[in-house]
Design an enzyme around this catalytic site. Structure first.
Site, PDB file in Angstrom:
ATOM      1  N   HIS A 105       5.855   3.749  -7.122  1.00  9.21           N
ATOM      2  CA  HIS A 105       6.565   3.250  -8.301  1.00  9.21           C
ATOM      3  C   HIS A 105       8.049   3.630  -8.261  1.00  9.21           C
ATOM      4  CE1 HIS A 105       2.847   2.228 -10.356  1.00  9.21           C
ATOM      5  NE2 HIS A 105       2.389   3.437 -10.201  1.00  9.21           N
ATOM      6  N   LYS A 109      -0.432   0.918 -17.965  1.00 11.79           N
ATOM      7  CA  LYS A 109       0.234  -0.156 -17.241  1.00 11.79           C
ATOM      8  C   LYS A 109      -0.564  -1.456 -17.251  1.00 11.79           C
ATOM      9  CE  LYS A 109       2.347   3.209 -14.133  1.00 11.79           C
ATOM     10  NZ  LYS A 109       3.699   3.284 -14.666  1.00 11.79           N
ATOM     11  N   CYS A 138     -17.364  -6.231   6.473  1.00  8.30           N
ATOM     12  CA  CYS A 138     -18.798  -5.950   6.691  1.00  8.30           C
ATOM     13  C   CYS A 138     -19.161  -4.560   6.194  1.00  8.30           C
ATOM     14  CB  CYS A 138     -19.170  -6.144   8.156  1.00  8.30           C
ATOM     15  SG  CYS A 138     -19.013  -4.666   9.171  1.00  8.30           S
ATOM     16  N   GLU A 158      -9.518  24.066  -1.313  1.00  7.55           N
ATOM     17  CA  GLU A 158     -10.047  22.815  -1.860  1.00  7.55           C
ATOM     18  C   GLU A 158     -11.573  22.879  -1.979  1.00  7.55           C
ATOM     19  OE1 GLU A 158      -9.083  19.766  -3.147  1.00  7.55           O
ATOM     20  OE2 GLU A 158     -11.249  19.426  -3.161  1.00  7.55           O
ATOM     21  N   THR A 189      -8.958  12.220  -7.035  1.00 10.12           N
ATOM     22  CA  THR A 189      -8.260  11.031  -7.535  1.00 10.12           C
ATOM     23  C   THR A 189      -7.312  10.451  -6.480  1.00 10.12           C
ATOM     24  OG1 THR A 189      -8.434  11.831  -9.790  1.00 10.12           O
ATOM     25  CG2 THR A 189      -6.690  10.247  -9.371  1.00 10.12           C
TER      26      THR A 189
HETATM   27  C1  LIG Z   1      -6.999   3.962 -11.066  1.00  7.89           C
HETATM   28  C2  LIG Z   1      -5.794   4.767 -10.694  1.00  7.89           C
HETATM   29  C3  LIG Z   1      -4.655   4.141 -10.241  1.00  7.89           C
HETATM   30  C4  LIG Z   1      -3.525   4.891  -9.889  1.00  7.89           C
HETATM   31  N1  LIG Z   1      -2.469   4.249  -9.330  1.00  7.89           N
HETATM   32  C5  LIG Z   1      -1.414   4.973  -8.898  1.00  7.89           C
HETATM   33  C6  LIG Z   1      -0.343   4.337  -8.242  1.00  7.89           C
HETATM   34  O1  LIG Z   1      -0.382   3.135  -8.004  1.00  7.89           O
HETATM   35  N2  LIG Z   1       0.726   5.089  -7.877  1.00  7.89           N
HETATM   36  C7  LIG Z   1       0.792   6.424  -8.116  1.00  7.89           C
HETATM   37  O2  LIG Z   1       1.805   7.032  -7.806  1.00  7.89           O
HETATM   38  N3  LIG Z   1      -0.237   7.073  -8.693  1.00  7.89           N
HETATM   39  C8  LIG Z   1      -1.340   6.382  -9.079  1.00  7.89           C
HETATM   40  N4  LIG Z   1      -2.392   7.004  -9.668  1.00  7.89           N
HETATM   41  C9  LIG Z   1      -2.310   8.434  -9.914  1.00  7.89           C
HETATM   42  C10 LIG Z   1      -2.551   9.298  -8.705  1.00  7.89           C
HETATM   43  O3  LIG Z   1      -3.642   8.828  -7.954  1.00  7.89           O
HETATM   44  C11 LIG Z   1      -2.801  10.720  -9.205  1.00  7.89           C
HETATM   45  O4  LIG Z   1      -1.762  11.105 -10.084  1.00  7.89           O
HETATM   46  C12 LIG Z   1      -2.859  11.706  -8.060  1.00  7.89           C
HETATM   47  O5  LIG Z   1      -3.785  11.305  -7.077  1.00  7.89           O
HETATM   48  C13 LIG Z   1      -3.243  13.066  -8.593  1.00  7.89           C
HETATM   49  O6  LIG Z   1      -3.300  13.934  -7.524  1.00  7.89           O
HETATM   50  P1  LIG Z   1      -3.794  15.405  -7.729  1.00  7.89           P
HETATM   51  O7  LIG Z   1      -3.564  16.105  -6.434  1.00  7.89           O
HETATM   52  O8  LIG Z   1      -3.173  15.976  -8.956  1.00  7.89           O
HETATM   53  O9  LIG Z   1      -5.355  15.279  -8.087  1.00  7.89           O
HETATM   54  P2  LIG Z   1      -6.615  15.103  -7.129  1.00  7.89           P
HETATM   55  O10 LIG Z   1      -6.387  14.148  -6.047  1.00  7.89           O
HETATM   56  O11 LIG Z   1      -7.788  14.855  -8.014  1.00  7.89           O
HETATM   57  O12 LIG Z   1      -6.755  16.538  -6.455  1.00  7.89           O
HETATM   58  C14 LIG Z   1      -7.194  17.665  -7.155  1.00  7.89           C
HETATM   59  C15 LIG Z   1      -8.105  18.443  -6.220  1.00  7.89           C
HETATM   60  O13 LIG Z   1      -8.408  19.694  -6.816  1.00  7.89           O
HETATM   61  C16 LIG Z   1      -9.694  20.050  -6.378  1.00  7.89           C
HETATM   62  N5  LIG Z   1     -10.221  21.065  -7.283  1.00  7.89           N
HETATM   63  C17 LIG Z   1     -10.440  20.952  -8.607  1.00  7.89           C
HETATM   64  N6  LIG Z   1     -10.911  22.123  -9.102  1.00  7.89           N
HETATM   65  C18 LIG Z   1     -10.960  22.988  -8.059  1.00  7.89           C
HETATM   66  C19 LIG Z   1     -11.361  24.369  -7.930  1.00  7.89           C
HETATM   67  N7  LIG Z   1     -11.799  25.088  -8.979  1.00  7.89           N
HETATM   68  N8  LIG Z   1     -11.301  24.956  -6.703  1.00  7.89           N
HETATM   69  C20 LIG Z   1     -10.855  24.237  -5.624  1.00  7.89           C
HETATM   70  N9  LIG Z   1     -10.470  22.938  -5.700  1.00  7.89           N
HETATM   71  C21 LIG Z   1     -10.525  22.328  -6.900  1.00  7.89           C
HETATM   72  C22 LIG Z   1     -10.467  18.736  -6.443  1.00  7.89           C
HETATM   73  O14 LIG Z   1     -11.621  18.784  -5.629  1.00  7.89           O
HETATM   74  C23 LIG Z   1      -9.428  17.728  -5.981  1.00  7.89           C
HETATM   75  O15 LIG Z   1      -9.545  17.432  -4.601  1.00  7.89           O
HETATM   76  C24 LIG Z   1      -3.540   6.296 -10.037  1.00  7.89           C
HETATM   77  C25 LIG Z   1      -4.685   6.924 -10.494  1.00  7.89           C
HETATM   78  C26 LIG Z   1      -5.822   6.179 -10.797  1.00  7.89           C
HETATM   79  C27 LIG Z   1      -7.076   6.874 -11.220  1.00  7.89           C
END
Ligand SMILES: Cc1cc2nc3c(=O)[nH]c(=O)nc-3n(C[C@H](O)[C@H](O)[C@H](O)COP(=O)(O)OP(=O)(O)OC[C@H]3O[C@@H](n4cnc5c(N)ncnc54)[C@H](O)[C@@H]3O)c2cc1C
Length: 474
Positions: free
Chosen positions: A66, A266, A453, A48, A57
């Site tokens: 959901h 949504k 706070c 990471e 995210t």
């Molecule tokens: C406003 C909003 C509301 C949402 N609401 C919901 C909800 O209610 N319910 C639901 O199920 N989902 C929801 N989602 C979606 C959900 O949050 C995402 O789909 C999910 O968090 C994606 O996870 P991820 O692990 O793919 O991405 P991330 O959490 O972004 O993780 C990706 C990681 O990869 C790392 N990374 C990137 N490039 C590199 C690299 N080259 N080397 C090493 N590390 C790297 C980053 O640092 C990051 O930590 C929402 C999203 C948003 C923005």
């Protein structure tokens, strides 16, 4: 099993430690994948860029588990959200992740929206959800007495739930590490040299080698794909800004109040959180900056305007925080999960606004795709058992647990009074398998400094505990 945060990576036999699988990205998706792989006797690393898990995210969403009632029927996303809801509901029960199955009400505010409700009920049925029900204006008002004037009808969607997103990612990553995965934080992968039998990954902290590679880079999944020689899609960050209302607002709303969805997704909702707050949001703004997680006066004003129509009394309540998260939109109403067997590589891209819910199902799907890429996982074995600290208001918190306090009086010593977080919880988080790398990470593990706070009163004491018991003190 190890967690490293700084310094050179293990050197292996001189040219970088060799792993069967390296999962890049420790958000909720990458952590779930690492956990799924740790069921097998494989050498797995979770790598990471940030100095904590769940720092992208995954830390900034609306925290809804959901049902997938409104997914596009027949898509991979529809299947994995439905399956993910089932798997994560069971996992939460097993590990203690707080979930509240409040149910959702999809509220129609004009005739066009009212006319759409039966179609949405049919769509839900096509997605396997046959328990939705149309509510009249009177039934709706009986269920949600504080709704603003003009609500015409609603679709009742049982099963939609709120969940703690922070504990979920942490639970997956912790269980993965305890089951043998190496977690390397502060370790951005900057270059990939595909090779046989190992790919070489050049990171900020040195070199790693991987027979199989998983791209779980979220917003940066397209950039990582390019490092491996693929340019199949582009991620457009779709910002969602949110307002967090104080716990005094909690009695105003009983369900997750959803709008009838529009072309940008949504739409704006109002939902309680498991921490006892109320969220209003998110916006949906397509940007070109993947770091634009700031909020804007215009965005927040627009949310207040819409929120005021849905639940007028909400606007009289205090806002304790605002935040924004970026969805990984790719111009396709589905995930972009692809196996590249010739490279022993799986891309997990386009995990739009449902990745928290679908995470465990995505992980199982990726496990299958890695086998298609030639990975022989070997026999399955049980995962290390796990119970997580409870951050949810609907379940027993340590400050109320007389037996726990009798065993260790620090669990009766409240440090953060807004969120009722005790010294014992802070100490435990700082001594946990994946200790926080900073005060924000500590907040996501305990809620300390997360209340009305925002750390004005407890900040100094929390920092002192961090310095006394945190990683830096060892
Ligand atoms: C406003 C909003 C509301 C949402 N609401 C919901 C909800 O209610 N319910 C639901 O199920 N989902 C929801 N989602 C979606 C959900 O949050 C995402 O789909 C999910 O968090 C994606 O996870 P991820 O692990 O793919 O991405 P991330 O959490 O972004 O993780 C990706 C990681 O990869 C790392 N990374 C990137 N490039 C590199 C690299 N080259 N080397 C090493 N590390 C790297 C980053 O640092 C990051 O930590 C929402 C999203 C948003 C923005």
């Amino acid at each position: 099993m190890s967690v490293t945060r700084s310094g050179p990576l293990p050197s292996g036999d001189g040219d970088g430690a060799a792993y069967d699988v390296v999962v890049v990205g420790a958000g909720v998706v990458g952590s779930a994948i690492a956990r799924a792989l740790s069921r097998h006797p494989l050498r797995v690393a979770l790598v990471e860029a940030a100095n904590d898990v769940g720092d992208g995210t995954s830390k900034a969403n609306t925290a809804i588990l959901h049902t997938g009632f409104d997914a596009v029927p027949g898509t991979l996303e529809a299947r994995l959200v439905r399956e993910g809801h089932r798997l994560l509901s069971a996992y939460a029960r097993e590990t203690g992740i707080p979930v509240e199955p409040l149910g959702a009400l999809l509220v129609a505010w004009d005739e066009e929206q009212r006319a759409a409700l039966p179609r949405l009920a049919e769509k839900a049925a096509r997605n396997g959800h046959r328990t939705t029900r149309l509510l009249s204006a009177a039934e709706l008002r009986a269920r949600e007495p504080h709704l603003g004037p003009g609500a015409l009808a609603a679709l009742d969607v049982p099963g939609e739930s709120v969940i703690c997103p922070w504990t979920t990612t942490l639970a997956y990553a912790t269980q993965a590490v305890r089951s043998g995965v190496d977690l390397h934080l502060g370790c951005r992968v900057e270059a990939v040299r595909p090779g046989e039998p190992h790919h070489t990954l050049v990171t900020r902290r040195g070199v790693l080698r991987a027979r199989h590679l998983v791209n779980a880079c979220g917003l940066h999944a397209d950039a990582f794909d390019a490092l491996v020689g693929h340019e199949d899609f582009t991620v457009t960050p779709r910002r969602g800004q949110l307002l967090v209302f104080d716990t005094f607002a909690r009695d105003l709303v009983r369900h997750i109040l959803l709008p009838v969805p529009g072309p940008l997704g949504k739409g704006v909702l109002i939902t309680p959180t498991v921490y006892g707050n109320v969220l209003l949001g998110p916006t949906a703004e397509d940007l070109d900056d993947k770091t634009a997680t700031g909020t804007t006066a215009e965005g927040l004003a627009g949310l207040r305007e819409r929120g005021g129509r849905i639940l007028p009394a909400l606007l009289d309540e205090e806002v304790t925080a605002v935040y924004a998260g970026l969805r990984a939109a790719t111009g396709q109403e589905d995930y972009r999960i692809t196996a590249h067997p010739e490279l022993r590589y799986v891309t997990v891209g386009g995990i739009r606004s449902t990745g928290l819910t679908a995470s465990l199902a995505i992980a199982e799907h990726v496990r299958g795709l890695l086998a298609d890429c030639g990975l022989d996982p070997g026999p399955e074995r049980p995962l290390a058992p796990l119970r997580v600290p409870n951050l949810g208001e609907a379940f027993a918190r340590p400050y109320r647990d007389a037996r726990l306090i009798a065993r260790d009086p620090d669990f009766g010593a409240i440090v953060c009074h807004c969120e009722r977080v005790t010294r014992g919880e802070i100490r435990s988080a700082l001594a946990s398998t994946i200790p926080p790398g900073g005060l924000d990470g500590l907040r996501r593990r305990t809620r300390a400094r997360g209340g009305r706070c925002q750390g004005q009163y407890c900040g100094a004491e929390v920092r002192a505990l961090f310095e006394e018991y945190g990683e830096g003190s060892r």
